[in-house]
Scaffold this motif. Structure first.
Motif, PDB file in Angstrom:
ATOM      1  N   LYS A  59      -0.642  21.362 -28.131  1.00 45.58           N
ATOM      2  CA  LYS A  59      -0.054  22.705 -28.045  1.00 45.58           C
ATOM      3  C   LYS A  59       0.622  23.100 -29.351  1.00 45.58           C
ATOM      4  N   SER A  60       1.223  22.151 -30.026  1.00 49.46           N
ATOM      5  CA  SER A  60       1.855  22.473 -31.314  1.00 49.46           C
ATOM      6  C   SER A  60       0.803  22.605 -32.417  1.00 49.46           C
ATOM      7  N   PHE A  61      -0.317  21.891 -32.286  1.00 46.29           N
ATOM      8  CA  PHE A  61      -1.394  21.992 -33.276  1.00 46.29           C
ATOM      9  C   PHE A  61      -2.239  23.250 -33.082  1.00 46.29           C
ATOM     10  N   GLY A  62      -2.107  23.892 -31.917  1.00 46.51           N
ATOM     11  CA  GLY A  62      -2.966  25.027 -31.611  1.00 46.51           C
ATOM     12  C   GLY A  62      -4.336  24.586 -31.137  1.00 46.51           C
ATOM     13  N   LEU A  63      -4.408  23.385 -30.550  1.00 50.99           N
ATOM     14  CA  LEU A  63      -5.679  22.837 -30.092  1.00 50.99           C
ATOM     15  C   LEU A  63      -5.711  22.653 -28.578  1.00 50.99           C
ATOM     16  N   ASN A  64      -4.740  23.243 -27.897  1.00 53.24           N
ATOM     17  CA  ASN A  64      -4.665  23.058 -26.448  1.00 53.24           C
ATOM     18  C   ASN A  64      -5.748  23.857 -25.730  1.00 53.24           C
ATOM     19  N   THR A  65      -6.168  23.316 -24.593  1.00 51.28           N
ATOM     20  CA  THR A  65      -7.129  23.961 -23.703  1.00 51.28           C
ATOM     21  C   THR A  65      -6.484  24.013 -22.318  1.00 51.28           C
ATOM     22  N   PRO A  66      -7.107  24.680 -21.356  1.00 58.42           N
ATOM     23  CA  PRO A  66      -6.488  24.768 -20.014  1.00 58.42           C
ATOM     24  C   PRO A  66      -6.185  23.413 -19.375  1.00 58.42           C
ATOM     25  N   THR A  67      -6.885  22.353 -19.784  1.00 57.84           N
ATOM     26  CA  THR A  67      -6.652  21.039 -19.171  1.00 57.84           C
ATOM     27  C   THR A  67      -5.690  20.163 -19.979  1.00 57.84           C
ATOM     28  N   SER A  68      -5.143  20.687 -21.068  1.00 58.27           N
ATOM     29  CA  SER A  68      -4.269  19.883 -21.933  1.00 58.27           C
ATOM     30  C   SER A  68      -2.945  19.563 -21.249  1.00 58.27           C
ATOM     31  N   ASP A  69      -2.456  18.337 -21.490  1.00 56.18           N
ATOM     32  CA  ASP A  69      -1.136  17.940 -21.015  1.00 56.18           C
ATOM     33  C   ASP A  69      -0.068  18.537 -21.924  1.00 56.18           C
ATOM     34  N   THR A  70       1.165  18.538 -21.427  1.00 52.05           N
ATOM     35  CA  THR A  70       2.299  18.967 -22.249  1.00 52.05           C
ATOM     36  C   THR A  70       3.077  17.735 -22.667  1.00 52.05           C
ATOM     37  N   ASP A  71       3.025  17.434 -23.965  1.00 52.99           N
ATOM     38  CA  ASP A  71       3.756  16.297 -24.520  1.00 52.99           C
ATOM     39  C   ASP A  71       5.082  16.790 -25.085  1.00 52.99           C
ATOM     40  N   ILE A  72       6.132  16.036 -24.823  1.00 52.61           N
ATOM     41  CA  ILE A  72       7.461  16.379 -25.307  1.00 52.61           C
ATOM     42  C   ILE A  72       7.966  15.266 -26.222  1.00 52.61           C
ATOM     43  N   LYS A  73       8.507  15.654 -27.366  1.00 55.85           N
ATOM     44  CA  LYS A  73       9.141  14.690 -28.256  1.00 55.85           C
ATOM     45  C   LYS A  73      10.504  15.220 -28.662  1.00 55.85           C
ATOM     46  N   GLY A  74      11.340  14.298 -29.094  1.00 57.22           N
ATOM     47  CA  GLY A  74      12.677  14.749 -29.473  1.00 57.22           C
ATOM     48  C   GLY A  74      13.463  13.715 -30.264  1.00 57.22           C
ATOM     49  N   VAL A  75      14.685  14.102 -30.584  1.00 62.49           N
ATOM     50  CA  VAL A  75      15.613  13.261 -31.345  1.00 62.49           C
ATOM     51  C   VAL A  75      16.944  13.264 -30.607  1.00 62.49           C
ATOM     52  N   TYR A  76      17.611  12.122 -30.572  1.00 60.01           N
ATOM     53  CA  TYR A  76      18.910  12.028 -29.900  1.00 60.01           C
ATOM     54  C   TYR A  76      19.865  11.180 -30.726  1.00 60.01           C
ATOM     55  N   TYR A  77      21.117  11.185 -30.329  1.00 57.56           N
ATOM     56  CA  TYR A  77      22.053  10.221 -30.912  1.00 57.56           C
ATOM     57  C   TYR A  77      22.686   9.446 -29.764  1.00 57.56           C
ATOM     58  N   LEU A  78      23.103   8.236 -30.066  1.00 60.08           N
ATOM     59  CA  LEU A  78      23.658   7.358 -29.038  1.00 60.08           C
ATOM     60  C   LEU A  78      25.135   7.644 -28.808  1.00 60.08           C
ATOM     61  N   PRO A  79      25.631   7.381 -27.610  1.00 64.34           N
ATOM     62  CA  PRO A  79      27.079   7.410 -27.404  1.00 64.34           C
ATOM     63  C   PRO A  79      27.744   6.460 -28.405  1.00 64.34           C
TER      64      PRO A  79
END
Length: 352
Positions: free
Chosen positions: A21-41
């Protein structure tokens, strides 16, 4: 820690929709991948519970601790650079402190090895996968006996045929080494089983032939050649094949079977995309992950190109990457000292 912990404790600094989806290559059957950054307590970061990465069970949601994120950015890791370069319409949340991590500070000539090097690895992987698809292996594993041959004049005959013709069993055979002759043995046979020969192999999964004590004066019936290297290679390929069969993505495999080109088309699409990205970084000094040739790449994914033609395209891209590497104005590597100071500043603000 879990992803839910990160969210409930407001530890997330950056969260994006990644992948197709971020590459602009998604199709109707594409999954949604989530990535991120965090910090620890604070107590975990300063204590003994440093956690560099948190993911869900299927790995389609992955979050990196900010220090680990920066470490991978310094190496020009493709997945992590692309995460930082996520288009605005795919950014779900961005903490103001993330503005201190600018993409331009990380782009360097390291991308030749990280992007193009990874793509070359994927090409080798695709070749190996093509071999698996075209040459399926029988579930019943061969034994070392299948790699044994008996010399007959100027020719050899498979041990199994030799024994079958004589109605002999391998358990009643005896072997002794031939000096200075790798893989060659003198072959004896005891139809009475009184001489205590150990057979050619003692177990079905034996990796080596057995040697016997041969009474003086016994006459050998021939010479046995054992292709030990061939058997070792076969065992390695057998293990790799059936591990692949167990772990393969059935949907992708079925797609590959349907288009009939005998290669992992999705893998090859991303390989070409990675090489394009390396070209872009080295020639322009920028990284825009949203592709401009969506239809061409999706055609590759759908199996619309022959495998050899794809390899030619990849070889051309690799040559272009090498050319742009020489003329690129990018630094050899990011300014690590400056970036680490920046990371320390971010941490101080987070833990003040």
């Amino acid at each position: 820690m879990t992803i839910q912990d990160l969210k409930s404790q407001n530890l997330i600094l950056f969260e994006v929709i990644s992948g197709s989806k971020s590459f602009g290559l998604n199709t109707p059957t594409s999954d949604t991948d989530i990535k991120g950054v965090y910090y620890l307590p604070k107590e975990k970061f300063y204590g003994l519970e440093y956690i560099p990465q948190v993911a869900n069970a299927t790995n389609d949601e992955v979050y990196y601790e900010i220090g680990r994120f920066v470490e991978l950015l310094l190496k020009n890791n493709p997945n992590i650079l692309e995460l930082l370069a996520t288009p605005e319409d795919c950014i779900l949340y961005k903490h103001p402190l993330m503005e201190q991590l600018q993409l331009k500070d990380f782009l360097s000539k390291l991308c030749k090895d990280s992007f193009a090097g990874y793509a070359i690895t994927q090409i080798k992987k695709a070749r190996g996968l093509k071999k698996k698809i075209v040459n399926p292996m029988a579930k019943e594993k061969k034994s070392l006996l299948d790699f044994c041959y008996v010399l007959q004049g100027y020719d050899t005959v498979a041990l199994s045929l030799f024994l079958a013709e004589k109605q002999w069993s391998q358990e009643q055979c005896g072997l002794i080494n031939l000096p200075n002759s790798k893989g060659m043995f003198a072959l004896f046979y005891d139809a009475t089983s009184r001489l205590g020969y150990k057979g050619i192999i003692q177990k079905e999964n034996s990796n080596e032939v057995s040697l016997s004590s041969i009474p003086k004066g016994e006459k050998h019936i021939g010479y046995l050649s054992v292709n030990q290297d061939g058997y070792s290679k076969y065992c390695k390929e057998y293990t790799e094949y059936w591990e692949w069969m167990e772990k393969r993505n059935e949907e992708r495999y079925n797609t590959n079977q349907q288009h009939g080109k005998n290669y992992d088309s999705k893998n090859m699409m991303h390989t070409i995309r990675l090489l394009q990205t390396a070209e872009q970084i080295l020639s322009m000094g920028t990284l825009n992950i949203r592709v401009s040739n969506r239809e061409e790449l999706l055609a590759i994914k759908a199996g619309g190109m022959e495998y050899d033609a794809l390899l030619e395209i990849a070889d051309g891209r690799i040559a272009s990457v090498e050319k742009h590497y020489i003329t690129s104005s990018l630094p050899e590597r990011p300014d690590e000292e400056s970036i680490i100071k920046n990371l320390i500043s971010i941490r101080e603000l987070l833990y003040q």
